[in-house]
Each structure stands twice: as structure tokens, then as C-alpha cells.
Motif scaffolding. Structure first.
Motif, short mmCIF file in Angstrom:
data_model
loop_
_atom_site.label_atom_id
_atom_site.label_comp_id
_atom_site.label_asym_id
_atom_site.label_seq_id
_atom_site.Cartn_x
_atom_site.Cartn_y
_atom_site.Cartn_z
N ALA A 252 0.83 -1.20 0.00
CA ALA A 252 0.00 0.00 0.00
C ALA A 252 0.86 1.25 0.00
N PRO B 249 -6.60 5.38 -4.37
CA PRO B 249 -7.69 4.42 -4.08
C PRO B 249 -7.18 2.99 -3.90
N LYS B 250 -6.25 2.56 -4.74
CA LYS B 250 -5.73 1.19 -4.63
C LYS B 250 -4.96 1.02 -3.32
N ALA C 71 -7.41 0.70 -0.52
CA ALA C 71 -8.04 -0.62 -0.58
C ALA C 71 -7.14 -1.69 0.03
N GLU D 294 -7.14 -1.35 3.77
CA GLU D 294 -8.38 -1.89 4.31
C GLU D 294 -8.32 -3.41 4.40
N GLN D 295 -7.68 -4.05 3.41
CA GLN D 295 -7.48 -5.50 3.48
C GLN D 295 -6.57 -5.85 4.65
#
Length: 216
Positions: A2, A12-13, A16, A19-20
């Protein structure tokens, strides 16, 4: 991953992936990992301008670190929160400084925190001088061998000089007299007084249990 993707510009990626990471750390009970991930997300989201969301994330980090008594990390997060939250920043910075008086935080982090708190204090307030002399004290007693000692000492001296100037002290002789009169040469006075002022600033806004901190 990240962090690298964020540096490449794909926000955004990156979020994400964080969040994972949060899901995984929660599943395996990695409290410290959860706090680190939340902190990374907060830094990025604050940088993107969504301050309310960043503050909410930082508050989650503070709550998480408080549960495991990770006070060194808590100082860092409280400092970040203090710099991000314009309305309550002084309260968070005061708590970070209160903790710093009780743990062996890195010297450079300590001087930066003192500088940040100094910048939030009203000009001419007694707290300015207390912070400046505390910065000088830490440089003198914790700074031996530090690669940035000269820079940190210079920054600390600017703080105490600024505090003196705000109270009308202009000459070297006047500074010496003022320093003694204010008892800034006496750690048995200025440390308890600084502690008292910090607790007054926080009031009932503490985000961790003080009684669990070593030395309390």
C-alpha cells in the motif's frame, strides 16, 4: 504494498490494500499491526484533505494503542492528531508531552513535539518558557552522541529565546536574570510546573488511563 502504491500515486488502490490489511490484523488479533495500518491511512487521508476522516482514524489508533499501553507509539499518534485537528490540537499535543515526560522518547521526536506545542501556545504564556527550558534540558541530558544534537540545541534555544522576547526580555543580562527569577534553572520546579500546566490544558479530555502509565 500500500505504501509503495501510494507513493506511485494510486491513492484508491493503496487505501483498498490498507483496508485489506485491517481485516487481516483484526482476524489474527494483531493490535499493534492494526494501529500501524490505521495510522498510515490517516496520514494519507489527511494529506488528501479529508481532515474529519483522518481525525476519526487517528482517534481509533489512539484507542487501540491505549489498550496495549504502547505509550511510545501513542506519543507519535497524539502528535499527528494534534497537528491535524485545529480545534482540539492543543489538548492532544499536551497529552503527548505529558507522556514524553514519563517515557524515553527519541530526542528528535521530543524536540519536534515541544516545538509543535510551543507554536500552539498563546504568545507570552508562561508555558512557552517551560517548554523552552525543558527542550534545553533534554538536549543537555539525553543528547550526547546524537547526530543532530547541534540542530536540536539550536531549535531549543530559539524556543526559549522566543519565550523571553515575548515577555520583553531583550538583552543577555536581562535574559540571565529572568531565567533565574522564573526558576528555569531548577528542574525540581519547572518539571512539576510544566506537568501541572499540561494537565490543566487537557482537563477532562484524556484519551488514555493516566494511572496505568509508569511513574504515575
Amino acid at each position: 504494498m500500500a505504501q509503495v502504491i501510494y507513493q506511485q500515486g494510486d491513492i484508491p488502490k493503496a487505501i483498498a490494500l490498507w483496508e485489506q490489511s485491517l481485516e487481516i490484523t483484526e482476524q489474527i488479533g494483531d493490535v499493534k499491526g492494526k494501529a500501524t495500518t490505521l495510522n498510515n491511512m490517516a496520514l494519507v487521508i489527511a494529506d488528501q484533505g479529508d481532515i474529519p476522516k483522518a481525525i476519526a482514524l487517528y482517534e481509533q489508533v489512539v484507542s487501540t494503542l491505549s489498550q496495549i499501553s504502547a505509550y511510545s507509539d501513542l506519543v507519535t499518534v497524539l502528535s499527528n492528531l494534534g497537528l491535524t485537528d485545529e480545534s482540539n490540537g492543543l489538548v492532544y499535543l499536551a497529552q503527548a508531552m505529558w507522556l514524553t515526560l514519563r517515557i524515553q522518547a527519541p530526542l528528535s521526536q521530543t524536540i519536534r513535539l515541544i516545538g509543535a506545542l510551543y507554536n500552539r501556545v498563546p504568545q507570552g504564556d508562561e508555558l512557552e518558557a517551560l517548554l523552552g527550558t525543558t527542550a534545553m534540558f533534554f538536549c543537555n541530558y539525553r543528547g550526547e552522541g546524537h547526530p543532530q544534537l547541534e540542530e536540536l540545541q539550536e531549535h531549543s534555544f530559539k524556543i526559549i529565546s522566543g519565550a523571553a522576547s515575548a515577555q520583553g526580555i531583550e538583552t543577555e543580562e536581562a535574559f540571565g536574570n529572568w531565567y533565574v527569577q522564573q526558576r528555569l534553572n531548577d528542574p525540581d520546579y519547572f518539571f512539576p510546573r510544566l506537568n501541572q500546566r499540561l494537565e490543566e490544558i487537557v482537563g477532562d479530555g484524556w484519551v488514555f488511563e493516566r494511572s496505568q502509565v509508569v511513574g504515575e
